[in-house]
Each structure stands twice: as C-alpha cells, then as structure tokens.
Design an enzyme around this catalytic site. Structure first.
Site, PDB file in Angstrom:
ATOM      1  N   VAL A 185       0.914  -1.294   0.048  1.00 22.92           N
ATOM      2  CA  VAL A 185       0.056  -0.041  -0.053  1.00 22.92           C
ATOM      3  C   VAL A 185       0.913   1.244  -0.042  1.00 22.92           C
ATOM      4  O   VAL A 185       2.019   1.286   0.792  1.00 22.92           O
ATOM      5  CB  VAL A 185      -0.877  -0.079   1.132  1.00 22.92           C
ATOM      6  CG1 VAL A 185      -1.796   1.163   1.150  1.00 22.92           C
ATOM      7  CG2 VAL A 185      -1.557  -1.120   1.279  1.00 22.92           C
ATOM      8  N   CYS A 186       0.691   2.279  -0.855  1.00 27.49           N
ATOM      9  CA  CYS A 186       1.318   3.413  -0.801  1.00 27.49           C
ATOM     10  C   CYS A 186       2.765   3.126  -1.190  1.00 27.49           C
ATOM     11  O   CYS A 186       2.952   2.443  -1.938  1.00 27.49           O
ATOM     12  CB  CYS A 186       1.011   4.165   0.644  1.00 27.49           C
ATOM     13  SG  CYS A 186       1.286   5.914   0.662  1.00 27.49           S
ATOM     14  N   THR A 187       3.405   3.864  -0.337  1.00 25.11           N
ATOM     15  CA  THR A 187       5.193   3.751  -0.793  1.00 25.11           C
ATOM     16  C   THR A 187       5.619   2.307  -0.380  1.00 25.11           C
ATOM     17  O   THR A 187       6.781   2.186  -0.394  1.00 25.11           O
ATOM     18  CB  THR A 187       6.092   5.002  -0.037  1.00 25.11           C
ATOM     19  OG1 THR A 187       5.557   5.110   1.277  1.00 25.11           O
ATOM     20  CG2 THR A 187       5.578   6.232  -0.849  1.00 25.11           C
TER      21      THR A 187
ATOM     22  N   ALA B 139      -2.251   2.351  -4.660  1.00 21.31           N
ATOM     23  CA  ALA B 139      -1.937   3.695  -4.700  1.00 21.31           C
ATOM     24  C   ALA B 139      -2.040   4.244  -3.135  1.00 21.31           C
ATOM     25  O   ALA B 139      -1.713   3.472  -2.313  1.00 21.31           O
ATOM     26  CB  ALA B 139      -2.870   4.404  -5.487  1.00 21.31           C
TER      27      ALA B 139
ATOM     28  N   THR C 211       1.788   3.426  -6.537  1.00 24.85           N
ATOM     29  CA  THR C 211       2.290   3.686  -5.309  1.00 24.85           C
ATOM     30  C   THR C 211       1.564   5.023  -5.074  1.00 24.85           C
ATOM     31  O   THR C 211       0.904   5.421  -5.864  1.00 24.85           O
ATOM     32  CB  THR C 211       3.993   3.881  -5.103  1.00 24.85           C
ATOM     33  OG1 THR C 211       4.269   4.242  -3.893  1.00 24.85           O
ATOM     34  CG2 THR C 211       4.325   5.256  -6.036  1.00 24.85           C
TER      35      THR C 211
END
Lengths: 213, 213
Positions: free
Chosen positions: B99-101, B149, B119
């Site tokens: 998830v995310c970075t 993202a 990301t």
C-alpha cells in the site's frame, strides 16, 4: 486542539484509525488514543493491538471526542468509567463524534436523547431503544454530535469534521494526501444494506443473531 | 493462511489497518503484524502506536505479505533486515502486496523489476527509478504482486485480494460488514491528483519537495 479517540478491548481497528488518519493531519491537532488504562488495547480479532497512550482520567478536556465501535462496546454500556468519562468530556467538547457502534456508547451515556444519529446498519434498532432518532445515512450531524455508520464511514465523517473545523480547502488537501478516491472492486452497492444482494444482507443478520443469542 | 503485515517506525497507520480490517475477516486467516523487532511501532505522527506481535525472523513463511508505506519507508530502503526478509518471504508467498510507498520497498528488494506497479501519486516517479513500470491506477496486479496507490487505496486492493483468495461472495460479505460504500463529503474527485484542484495538487508537491530537501 486535542482530539481524543476512545478505544476499548475488542474495538474495531478501522473505526479508530480511519478518523485518526484524517484528523491527525489537521493543522494544530494533537491526537491521543485513550482507554480505561494505558497500554496496548486489543481489537476484536486479537491480532491487532493499538497503544492507548493515556488513561481516561489523563484526558479531562479534549476539544474533539471520537468514540470507536466494535463487539467489545457492549461491555462498556453498563454504568462505569467509560460512560462517566463520556458525560464529563462532552460537557466541554466542541465536537462529540462516533463511528459504527460507538454511537451506542454515546447514547448509553444519555448524550443522544432526541437527537438524530446513526450507527452500523446491523445495530441501528438499538439506537432507538436508547432514545436517539435513528437515521440511515453515511454520517449524521445534530448540533455538535456527529455519528457515522459502520466502520469505513468514519473516514467520511472525519473529512466532514475536518471541513467544519478547518475549512473545505484543508479537508480537500487531506483527502488528496490520503488519495481518498475510493474504488471498491465491485462498486459501492455491495457496501450498503439497501443495495447489497439480499442473501448477503440476510447472511450477516443471521450471523449477528447467532452471536447475540 | 498466514497474512503478515509489515510495519516500521513512521509508517502510515491506515496503510496497514485498511487491509488488516478486510483480510482479517477472510475465513481461516491469521493476521500477524511484524517489524524488525517486537513491540510498539510508532506511526508518522507519533500519536499512534501499533504493536508488532512478531519480529521478522518469527514470520518466515507467510502466505500473504502486505507492506505498508509511510515517511519512515526511506530508512528501510538500504540493504538490511527488511529488504532481506521481503526477498526471503517472497520466495514462498502466494501474494506479495503493498500500500502507498510500501511498493518502493518491494521495488528496492528487487521484486518489481519489469513489473507494472503503483504507489502514492507523489512518489510514482521513484518506482521507475527502481526498475518497475509505474501505472496510475487505484491498484495494480502483475502476477502475484498487487500494489495499491496512496493510503486509502489499501482497502480497495485488499477487497480485490479477498476476491482472488476466497471468491466474490466472501469479498462482498466483507464489504457489507465494513459498510464500505464510501461517500467522501466533496465526492471522489478531490482524492485523485488527476481530478483535484491544481492549487491543492501543487501545494502538496511543494510540501513534499520541502520535506525531501
């Protein structure tokens, strides 16, 4: 601006963490997780523990109160430190809010009598039993009281609260920071009892009856 | 089915708790939060700590790996225990996700070379630098790799994963249990860099540049 998030044994983690993620990004906000005593508090599954950094009596005058829900909420409904704390902090709070069955705690504390409020769709009848006026909405504002529907609704409620506290520009900036442009794989309809497949709605109702009896 | 969620100092709480809330409801699932060492792990704000119940070496063969993101991810990018663990568990995992970075950690471990991935919108250029093919989507599947993202996208990714693992009926049941029919107060457009107000997009870009320099 102090934001107190109340958790308890067997709370639902996302009820607390959704609003935290939004409200902790408000300029000048200080979030504190609070529970009857300091230390790790286990969520309903047992596999997640979040640390309460302050006991209830260490958080006497928060500006914003957020009450999480979850299966353990029932144990807090009897007269005791949680309901006493809710009544005490509500006397000076600017906003008193809840996610999911957290509103049942607010109602049990006598704070929602005659007020429009919501909760998880499976628990909505209980709100009326406690004197509130149950409403089927994503979140409901009645004066300084803001109650959200089940679990994930806390995000939407918190963005609305961010808007009230800091204005639309700030709320939109937080939303973009969290990339909150939701796209559930099967759309939003399966997430709402009014639009989900009846068999799935009935399956969850039956499971709840089994847990409660 | 063991689901390991990797967290680290200064992670973003919702990155981890969104997928947890979905995946912990899969039949037969056992979720474990893991970090370099056992104990409380502080999120980026400092005001939330989640307990890692197992150190990395206590989770040698999870079936599903979920990697959270957050500002602290940079400190894990250098060769060390986190990247070594990711490579080791990926050798036997059925699903490796982020998830995310968190996807930057997968990429730094060499797991996304030549693969489509995503990301947080503010970090997407870094994915290409690490050999992945960056894609602007809510979540991206490439073989057993599923990357989401920013922050809140982990919920959608996890529902899609629930669908793959347990089928559509189970995924829809989880979605209704979480009442996941999102209604951001200003709609979904402000949550996506492509549709948000340009001034807000630029404001967040500027803030990020300031943090990075």
């Amino acid at each position: 601006m102090q934001i107190a998030i109340l958790v308890f044994d067997r709370f639902t983690a996302l009820d607390a963490v959704g609003p935290y993620e939004v409200l902790s990004r408000l300029p000048g906000a200080e979030v504190v997780f609070t529970a009857e005593s300091r230390g790790p508090v286990r969520a309903e599954t047992g596999s997640l523990a979040l640390v309460a950094d302050a006991a209830l009596d260490e958080v006497p005058r928060p500006d914003v109160v957020v009450v999480a829900g979850g299966p353990g909420q029932g144990a807090c409904m009897a007269p005791g430190p949680v309901l006493s704390w809710l009544r005490a902090v509500d006397a000076t709070s600017a906003h008193t809010t809840s996610v999911c069955t957290g509103s049942l705690l607010l109602a049990a504390a006598g704070l929602l009598v005659g007020r429009r409020a919501t909760t998880h769709w499976l628990a909505i009848d209980q709100l009326a039993d406690l004197g509130a006026i149950p409403v089927h909405e994503r979140f409901v504002a009645d004066g300084k009281y803001l109650t959200a529907a089940g679990v994930s609704a806390g995000m939407d409620m918190a963005l609305s609260l961010a808007d009230r506290i800091a204005g639309e520009q700030v709320a939109r900036t937080i939303q973009l920071g969290l990339e909150y442009a939701p796209q559930p794989p099967h759309g939003v309809a399966p997430g709402c009892a009014a639009t989900a497949a009846p068999a799935i709605v009935e399956g969850l109702r039956a499971r709840r009856r089994q847990i409660l009896t």
